[in-house]
Design a protein around this motif. Structure first.
Motif, PDB file in Angstrom:
ATOM      1  N   GLU A  51      -9.005  -6.070  -8.633  1.00 19.87           N
ATOM      2  CA  GLU A  51      -8.271  -5.122  -7.795  1.00 19.87           C
ATOM      3  C   GLU A  51      -8.237  -5.592  -6.345  1.00 19.87           C
ATOM      4  OE1 GLU A  51      -7.906  -0.326  -6.880  1.00 19.87           O
ATOM      5  OE2 GLU A  51      -9.769  -1.116  -7.736  1.00 19.87           O
ATOM      6  N   GLU A  52      -9.320  -6.191  -5.877  1.00 18.97           N
ATOM      7  CA  GLU A  52      -9.347  -6.689  -4.508  1.00 18.97           C
ATOM      8  C   GLU A  52      -8.279  -7.762  -4.313  1.00 18.97           C
ATOM      9  OE1 GLU A  52     -10.033  -7.388  -0.612  1.00 18.97           O
ATOM     10  OE2 GLU A  52     -10.763  -5.698  -1.810  1.00 18.97           O
ATOM     11  N   GLY A  53      -8.097  -8.602  -5.335  1.00 20.81           N
ATOM     12  CA  GLY A  53      -7.053  -9.617  -5.260  1.00 20.81           C
ATOM     13  C   GLY A  53      -5.668  -8.995  -5.154  1.00 20.81           C
ATOM     14  N   GLN A  54      -5.457  -7.901  -5.878  1.00 25.13           N
ATOM     15  CA  GLN A  54      -4.176  -7.201  -5.827  1.00 25.13           C
ATOM     16  C   GLN A  54      -3.964  -6.544  -4.455  1.00 25.13           C
ATOM     17  OE1 GLN A  54      -4.376  -4.528  -9.162  1.00 25.13           O
ATOM     18  NE2 GLN A  54      -4.604  -6.197 -10.634  1.00 25.13           N
ATOM     19  N   LEU A  55      -5.024  -5.996  -3.901  1.00 24.20           N
ATOM     20  CA  LEU A  55      -4.927  -5.369  -2.575  1.00 24.20           C
ATOM     21  C   LEU A  55      -4.572  -6.411  -1.510  1.00 24.20           C
ATOM     22  CD1 LEU A  55      -8.002  -2.946  -2.684  1.00 24.20           C
ATOM     23  CD2 LEU A  55      -5.590  -2.359  -2.974  1.00 24.20           C
ATOM     24  N   ARG A  56      -5.165  -7.583  -1.615  1.00 25.96           N
ATOM     25  CA  ARG A  56      -4.862  -8.646  -0.663  1.00 25.96           C
ATOM     26  C   ARG A  56      -3.409  -9.099  -0.808  1.00 25.96           C
ATOM     27  NH1 ARG A  56     -10.345 -12.419  -1.200  1.00 25.96           N
ATOM     28  NH2 ARG A  56     -11.792 -10.876  -0.324  1.00 25.96           N
ATOM     29  N   PHE A  57      -2.922  -9.120  -2.032  1.00 25.48           N
ATOM     30  CA  PHE A  57      -1.525  -9.498  -2.265  1.00 25.48           C
ATOM     31  C   PHE A  57      -0.592  -8.502  -1.593  1.00 25.48           C
ATOM     32  CE2 PHE A  57       2.463  -9.438  -4.552  1.00 25.48           C
ATOM     33  CZ  PHE A  57       2.749 -10.785  -4.741  1.00 25.48           C
TER      34      PHE A  57
END
Length: 392
Positions: A102-108
Motif C-alpha cells: 500500500e505504501e508503494g501505491q501511495l507513493r505512486f
C-alpha cells in the motif's frame, strides 16, 4: 428554506432495516452531519438554522466547509499516513499499519497526481489516468527481451492500474468521512473507466506439460531453486495466499494436529484462520524444514511477496509460458478442492475468502474434468446399451 434531512440505510446484515439521518446544512457547501436517530437530526437542523437566521453565519462549533479545490492528493496521502500511524498507537490490539504494497501505491499517487487538487478528478480525467498508467515504465525494473532480442521497458500492468483505481477511491472516501463531507463517487461509477478485463475472473490454468516445465525452470532458478519448487507446491497443496506463506513462521505449523495457523496480521482480510494440512502438504513442509528449519520463518530468504512476483515473471519467461501469474496457483488449488466436492463453506474456511461469490471466481473447472461426474450408462439400468448396442 431549512437545511435538509436525508435518511440513509445502513450497510451490512447487522444493520438491516436501520437508518442514519444526514443533515445537509444550508449555505455551508458540502458540510453535513449524520445522526443515528431522526429526533437528533431534527434538533440539530433546527438549532443550526436558527443560529444562521439570527447571525447570518454558521455557529462557532461548526467548522467552515472544506474547499476541495485547494486540497491536493499529496495532502490527503500525508493525512492518511498520519491517521494510520495514530491508529496503530491508539489501538495496539488491532494494529493496521500501512503495508509495503500500500505504501508503494501511495507513493505512486503522490508522484503522478500529488499536486492535483481533489476537484481535478472527474470521470474523464480518471479514465485518461487509468490508460496512462499502462503506458508508464516501472522505474528501476528489469527490461524485457522480445523474441527479436530487443530490450523493451517493463510497463505497469493492468492489475496495478486496478489497484491504483481502488486506492484513489479508498483515499477520497476516507477523507470525506474524516472531514464529514459528501464523498463524490460519480467518477468511480462510470463503467467506461474500468477495463472490461477487470470484470473477468482469471481462468488461466497450466496444462500438465506446462506445470512440469515450470517446476523444472523453478528448480533451476537461482540458489534457492529447491525452495521455489516447495513454495509453489505448498501453495497448490493449501490454496493460501503467497503473503500467508512468505511471512509465516515455523511456530504456526502444527503437524500433530495437521494444521497451519494463519495470523490475522499477515492475512489480507485481517482474520485469523487454520488451514488443514493433507499428506502432500506435510511431506512438503518436512522437506522444507530440512532447508529452513533453523530459521524463524518458513521462507527467510524472501522479505516480501514482491520477490515472488518478479521471480515468477522470469521463471515463466524462461519456460516460454504466457499469461501466467503466481496468484493463478491459488486459483488452481481452489479448483482442485471444488473437484473433490468440498462444499463452498469449507473451501472458504481454507482459502480465507469472505464471500462465496469471490471464491467461485477462483474455481475454473474444465469440461473434461467434469465428464467422469456426469451420468453414466449404469444410471438407466443398461437400457441404452441393450437397445443401441452399436454405440458401445
Amino acid at each position: 428554506m431549512t437545511s435538509q434531512i436525508r435518511p440513509k440505510e445502513l450497510r451490512g446484515k447487522k444493520n438491516a432495516g436501520q437508518f442514519s439521518y444526514e443533515v445537509r446544512i444550508r449555505g455551508a457547501g458540502n458540510l453535513s452531519r449524520s445522526f443515528r436517530s431522526e429526533e437528533e437530526a431534527i434538533k440539530y437542523r433546527d438549532e443550526t438554522d436558527a443560529a444562521i437566521a439570527k447571525t447570518g453565519a454558521l455557529p462557532k462549533e461548526i467548522p467552515p466547509p472544506l474547499e476541495i479545490g485547494k486540497i491536493t492528493f499529496s495532502q490527503v496521502v500525508k493525512e492518511y499516513r498520519a491517521f494510520r500511524e495514530k491508529w496503530v498507537k491508539l489501538v495496539p490490539e488491532k494494529p493496521q499499519p500501512i503495508s509495503a504494497t500500500e505504501e508503494g501505491q501511495l507513493r505512486f499517487v503522490e508522484k503522478e497526481v500529488g499536486e492535483r487538487s481533489l476537484a481535478w478528478l472527474t470521470d474523464e480525467k480518471l479514465a485518461v489516468f487509468m490508460r496512462l498508467i499502462r503506458l508508464l515504465a516501472v522505474p528501476g525494473s528489469r527490461s524485457i527481451k522480445t523474441a527479436n532480442g530487443i530490450d523493451v521497458p517493463r510497463y505497469y500492468s493492468e492489475s496495478y492500474a486496478r489497484k491504483i483505481y481502488y486506492q484513489l477511491k479508498k483515499l477520497l472516501s476516507w477523507h470525506a468521512t474524516t472531514h464529514d463531507y459528501a464523498f463524490n463517487s460519480a467518477p468511480f461509477k462510470i463503467e467506461a473507466i474500468i477495463p472490461e478485463s477487470w470484470a473477468k475472473p482469471r481462468d488461466r490454468r497450466l496444462s500438465p506439460d506446462e506445470m512440469q516445465l515450470l517446476l523444472q525452470k523453478a528448480l533451476e532458478y537461482g540458489p534457492h531453486g529447491k525452495v521455489w519448487v516447495l513454495f509453489i507446491s505448498l501453495t497448490l497443496a493449501t490454496g493460501v495466499r503467497s503473503q500467508e506463506l512468505v511471512l509465516n513462521t515455523w511456530s504456526a505449523v502444527n503437524l500433530e494436529r495437521l494444521k497451519l495457523n494463519i495470523d490475522k496480521k499477515i492475512c489480507k482480510t485481517r482474520k485469523s484462520r487454520e488451514v488443514p494440512l493433507g499428506a502432500k502438504a506435510i511431506r512438503i513442509l518436512k522437506a522444507l524444514h530440512k532447508i529452513t528449519g533453523n530459521s524463524e520463518r518458513l521462507f527467510p530468504m524472501w522479505a516480501s511477496t514482491s520477490t515472488i512476483s518478479h521471480a515468477m515473471t522470469r521463471i515463466t519467461e524462461r519456460a516460454g509460458i504466457q499469461d501466467f501469474k503466481f496468484h493463478d496457483f491459488r486459483h488452481e488449488a481452489t479448483t482442485q478442492m471444488a473437484l473433490e466436492n468440498i462444499s463452498d463453506h469449507k473451501i472458504m474456511s481454507v482459502t480465507g475468502h469472505t464471500s462465496a461469490k469471490s471464491m467461485r471466481r477462483y474455481s475454473n473447472i474444465r469440461p473434461h474434468e467434469l465428464a467422469p461426474l456426469m451420468p453414466s450408462d449404469d444410471d438407466d439400468g443398461g437400457f441404452l446399451a441393450l437397445h443401441f448396442p452399436d454405440t458401445e
